[in-house]
Motif scaffolding. Structure first.
Motif, PDB file in Angstrom:
ATOM      1  N   ARG A 175       0.772  -1.266  -0.075  1.00 57.51           N
ATOM      2  CA  ARG A 175       0.072  -0.111   0.087  1.00 57.51           C
ATOM      3  C   ARG A 175       0.891   1.250   0.022  1.00 57.51           C
ATOM      4  O   ARG A 175       0.729   1.941  -0.746  1.00 57.51           O
ATOM      5  CB  ARG A 175      -0.807  -0.174   1.231  1.00 57.51           C
ATOM      6  CG  ARG A 175      -1.659   1.236   1.507  1.00 57.51           C
ATOM      7  CD  ARG A 175      -2.374   1.272   2.800  1.00 57.51           C
ATOM      8  NE  ARG A 175      -3.335   2.621   2.864  1.00 57.51           N
ATOM      9  CZ  ARG A 175      -2.528   3.493   3.807  1.00 57.51           C
ATOM     10  NH1 ARG A 175      -1.319   3.057   4.320  1.00 57.51           N
ATOM     11  NH2 ARG A 175      -3.287   4.689   3.980  1.00 57.51           N
ATOM     12  N   TRP A 209       2.004   2.570  -3.522  1.00 55.61           N
ATOM     13  CA  TRP A 209       1.203   3.257  -4.331  1.00 55.61           C
ATOM     14  C   TRP A 209       1.181   4.549  -3.780  1.00 55.61           C
ATOM     15  O   TRP A 209       1.400   5.569  -4.498  1.00 55.61           O
ATOM     16  CB  TRP A 209      -0.050   2.692  -4.093  1.00 55.61           C
ATOM     17  CG  TRP A 209      -0.510   1.411  -4.770  1.00 55.61           C
ATOM     18  CD1 TRP A 209      -0.428   0.183  -4.235  1.00 55.61           C
ATOM     19  CD2 TRP A 209      -0.607   1.072  -6.128  1.00 55.61           C
ATOM     20  NE1 TRP A 209      -0.603  -0.837  -5.206  1.00 55.61           N
ATOM     21  CE2 TRP A 209      -0.668  -0.412  -6.445  1.00 55.61           C
ATOM     22  CE3 TRP A 209      -0.407   2.119  -7.437  1.00 55.61           C
ATOM     23  CZ2 TRP A 209      -0.923  -0.834  -7.841  1.00 55.61           C
ATOM     24  CZ3 TRP A 209      -0.830   1.387  -8.774  1.00 55.61           C
ATOM     25  CH2 TRP A 209      -0.823  -0.037  -8.758  1.00 55.61           C
ATOM     26  N   LEU A 235      -5.889  -2.025  -1.290  1.00 60.64           N
ATOM     27  CA  LEU A 235      -6.119  -1.051  -2.078  1.00 60.64           C
ATOM     28  C   LEU A 235      -7.187  -0.226  -1.903  1.00 60.64           C
ATOM     29  O   LEU A 235      -7.434   1.201  -2.284  1.00 60.64           O
ATOM     30  CB  LEU A 235      -6.349  -1.533  -3.547  1.00 60.64           C
ATOM     31  CG  LEU A 235      -5.288  -2.445  -4.175  1.00 60.64           C
ATOM     32  CD1 LEU A 235      -5.889  -3.144  -5.452  1.00 60.64           C
ATOM     33  CD2 LEU A 235      -4.040  -1.618  -4.620  1.00 60.64           C
ATOM     34  N   TYR A 255      -6.257   5.831   0.467  1.00 59.72           N
ATOM     35  CA  TYR A 255      -5.989   4.586   0.023  1.00 59.72           C
ATOM     36  C   TYR A 255      -5.279   4.446  -1.607  1.00 59.72           C
ATOM     37  O   TYR A 255      -5.925   5.576  -2.276  1.00 59.72           O
ATOM     38  CB  TYR A 255      -7.111   3.573   0.147  1.00 59.72           C
ATOM     39  CG  TYR A 255      -6.938   3.117   1.645  1.00 59.72           C
ATOM     40  CD1 TYR A 255      -6.339   1.903   1.920  1.00 59.72           C
ATOM     41  CD2 TYR A 255      -7.456   3.953   2.568  1.00 59.72           C
ATOM     42  CE1 TYR A 255      -6.194   1.525   3.250  1.00 59.72           C
ATOM     43  CE2 TYR A 255      -7.365   3.545   4.088  1.00 59.72           C
ATOM     44  CZ  TYR A 255      -6.739   2.456   4.237  1.00 59.72           C
ATOM     45  OH  TYR A 255      -6.594   2.035   5.739  1.00 59.72           O
ATOM     46  N   PRO A 256      -4.763   3.237  -2.239  1.00 59.75           N
ATOM     47  CA  PRO A 256      -4.168   3.599  -3.417  1.00 59.75           C
ATOM     48  C   PRO A 256      -5.684   4.115  -4.432  1.00 59.75           C
ATOM     49  O   PRO A 256      -5.231   4.651  -5.395  1.00 59.75           O
ATOM     50  CB  PRO A 256      -3.662   2.224  -3.726  1.00 59.75           C
ATOM     51  CG  PRO A 256      -2.976   1.663  -2.319  1.00 59.75           C
ATOM     52  CD  PRO A 256      -4.098   2.469  -1.364  1.00 59.75           C
ATOM     53  N   VAL A 257      -6.722   3.392  -4.270  1.00 60.28           N
ATOM     54  CA  VAL A 257      -7.780   3.741  -5.461  1.00 60.28           C
ATOM     55  C   VAL A 257      -7.805   5.300  -5.268  1.00 60.28           C
ATOM     56  O   VAL A 257      -8.486   5.755  -6.369  1.00 60.28           O
ATOM     57  CB  VAL A 257      -8.896   2.935  -4.868  1.00 60.28           C
ATOM     58  CG1 VAL A 257      -9.759   3.375  -3.711  1.00 60.28           C
ATOM     59  CG2 VAL A 257      -9.806   2.707  -6.185  1.00 60.28           C
ATOM     60  N   ALA A 287      -5.110   6.720  -7.583  1.00 65.00           N
ATOM     61  CA  ALA A 287      -4.828   6.229  -8.597  1.00 65.00           C
ATOM     62  C   ALA A 287      -4.740   7.122 -10.003  1.00 65.00           C
ATOM     63  O   ALA A 287      -3.820   7.264 -10.740  1.00 65.00           O
ATOM     64  CB  ALA A 287      -5.453   4.879  -8.869  1.00 65.00           C
ATOM     65  N   GLY A 322       1.570  -3.471  -9.853  1.00 63.08           N
ATOM     66  CA  GLY A 322       0.931  -4.120  -8.863  1.00 63.08           C
ATOM     67  C   GLY A 322       0.786  -5.568  -9.055  1.00 63.08           C
ATOM     68  O   GLY A 322       0.398  -6.141 -10.103  1.00 63.08           O
ATOM     69  N   TYR A 371      -0.546  -9.071  -7.382  1.00 57.50           N
ATOM     70  CA  TYR A 371      -1.704  -9.429  -6.644  1.00 57.50           C
ATOM     71  C   TYR A 371      -2.091 -10.925  -6.746  1.00 57.50           C
ATOM     72  O   TYR A 371      -1.905 -11.470  -7.719  1.00 57.50           O
ATOM     73  CB  TYR A 371      -2.912  -8.636  -6.842  1.00 57.50           C
ATOM     74  CG  TYR A 371      -2.906  -7.236  -6.117  1.00 57.50           C
ATOM     75  CD1 TYR A 371      -3.073  -6.943  -4.904  1.00 57.50           C
ATOM     76  CD2 TYR A 371      -1.989  -6.106  -6.741  1.00 57.50           C
ATOM     77  CE1 TYR A 371      -2.891  -5.739  -4.162  1.00 57.50           C
ATOM     78  CE2 TYR A 371      -1.504  -5.134  -6.355  1.00 57.50           C
ATOM     79  CZ  TYR A 371      -2.333  -4.562  -5.025  1.00 57.50           C
ATOM     80  OH  TYR A 371      -1.891  -3.419  -4.248  1.00 57.50           O
ATOM     81  N   VAL A 381      -9.262  -5.105  -6.653  1.00 60.51           N
ATOM     82  CA  VAL A 381      -8.202  -5.089  -7.424  1.00 60.51           C
ATOM     83  C   VAL A 381      -8.813  -4.358  -8.736  1.00 60.51           C
ATOM     84  O   VAL A 381      -8.247  -3.749  -9.693  1.00 60.51           O
ATOM     85  CB  VAL A 381      -7.535  -6.438  -7.910  1.00 60.51           C
ATOM     86  CG1 VAL A 381      -6.557  -6.363  -9.120  1.00 60.51           C
ATOM     87  CG2 VAL A 381      -7.027  -7.045  -6.537  1.00 60.51           C
ATOM     88  N   MET A 388      -9.212  -0.940  -8.614  1.00 62.94           N
ATOM     89  CA  MET A 388      -8.175   0.091  -8.744  1.00 62.94           C
ATOM     90  C   MET A 388      -7.679   0.081 -10.209  1.00 62.94           C
ATOM     91  O   MET A 388      -7.148   1.032 -10.922  1.00 62.94           O
ATOM     92  CB  MET A 388      -6.895  -0.760  -7.920  1.00 62.94           C
ATOM     93  CG  MET A 388      -5.586   0.112  -8.038  1.00 62.94           C
ATOM     94  SD  MET A 388      -5.562   1.561  -7.106  1.00 62.94           S
ATOM     95  CE  MET A 388      -4.001   2.060  -7.357  1.00 62.94           C
TER      96      MET A 388
END
Length: 278
Positions: free
Chosen positions: A161, A164, A183, A194-196, A199, A208, A210, A222, A225
């Motif tokens: 995390r 990102w 994510l 958070y990553p989302v 992005a 990434g 996963y 996922v 994202m």
């Protein structure tokens, strides 16, 4: 006076030896990378309120090495993370893993994951992590061996995390590789994004990696994202290994998947080369 008071919170002044207590017993398949031809060991990183320990590995000869930040799992900078640094060093990198929980506690001596999260990890602010990674980059530059114009970052689980987030935060990052980092999540004062969320605004390309059978990171997150990344122009990508669980790169644990781990490592190295880290 304020600085002296804050220094008291530097709970962890040195790195743990061996593996974290919570991951015992160690699997027989564990990978051990030797230090032959390397300079490897603990260093101290000057930060705003004192210093934190870190593990550094690089070739014993030469200079101007591309730099890779290696971001820990929730188990801290234990033997597995240190070994990953040595793997990079064998390939000509200066790899460094700062102990990012240093102020909050020593996770290496806690016996289970729930305790690690509740007592330490849940108290670590993202802002502190970003600042400590900046300090680590500065240390790599000032050590005279690292070329931060070729800066990459990789991390695992908790550190995935962070990859990102730091790639969005730091303009110095050329490329990142995030291994099964969460994510999506609830925004808090310590973990506001958070990553989302970031992005669409990423500049550096992040790969990434996963697992399709990761119980903690559902496949639909996922996919969320992936869609969010399409809103930006970072060239980031996600690979989903359909049959892999969480922690498939962790060769010291039962979750290790040799085929997916080796494929992911090859992809990481190719990604770094493609985007100027190497």
């Amino acid at each position: 006076m304020k600085e002296i008071t804050r220094r008291k919170f530097m709970i962890v002044s040195t790195l743990a030896a061996g593996f974290a207590l919570a991951v015992q017993p160690i699997s027989a398949q564990v990978i051990n990378t030797n230090t032959q031809g390397l300079i490897a060991g603990e260093v101290k990183i000057p930060v705003e309120d004192g210093e934190i320990p870190a593990y550094r590995a690089m070739p014993a000869t030469g200079s101007n090495f591309p730099v890779v930040l290696v971001v820990q799992e929730i188990f801290g900078v234990h033997e597995h993370i240190q070994d990953i640094c040595r793997r990079f060093a064998k390939l000509g990198y200066l790899a460094i893993a700062p102990e990012l929980f240093a102020r909050q506690g020593d996770v290496s001596q806690l016996s289970n994951i729930e305790e690690i999260i509740s007592k330490v990890v849940s108290k670590v602010p993202d802002s502190q992590v970003m600042s400590d990674l900046d300090a680590t980059v500065n240390w790599a530059k000032n050590s005279s061996k690292g070329n931060i114009d070729k800066l990459g970052i990789t991390g695992f689980c908790w550190g995935g995390r962070i990859v990102w987030l730091y790639a969005a935060y730091s303009p110095k990052v050329k490329a990142g590789v995030a291994w099964y980092g969460r994510l999506v999540g609830e925004s808090t004062s310590l973990t506001p994004k958070y990553p989302v969320d970031i992005a669409p605004y990423l500049k550096a390309p992040v790969l990434g990696l996963y697992g399709g059978k990761d119980n903690g990171i559902p496949n639909d997150t996922v996919e969320r994202m992936r869609q969010a990344l399409k809103e930006g122009e970072s060239r980031s990508e996600i690979v989903l290994y359909q049959n892999a669980p969480h922690g498939f790169f962790a060769d010291y644990r039962p979750s290790y998947q040799k085929q997916e781990a080796e494929d992911g490592w090859k992809r990481l190295l190719a990604w770094f080369k493609q985007y100027g880290v190497g």
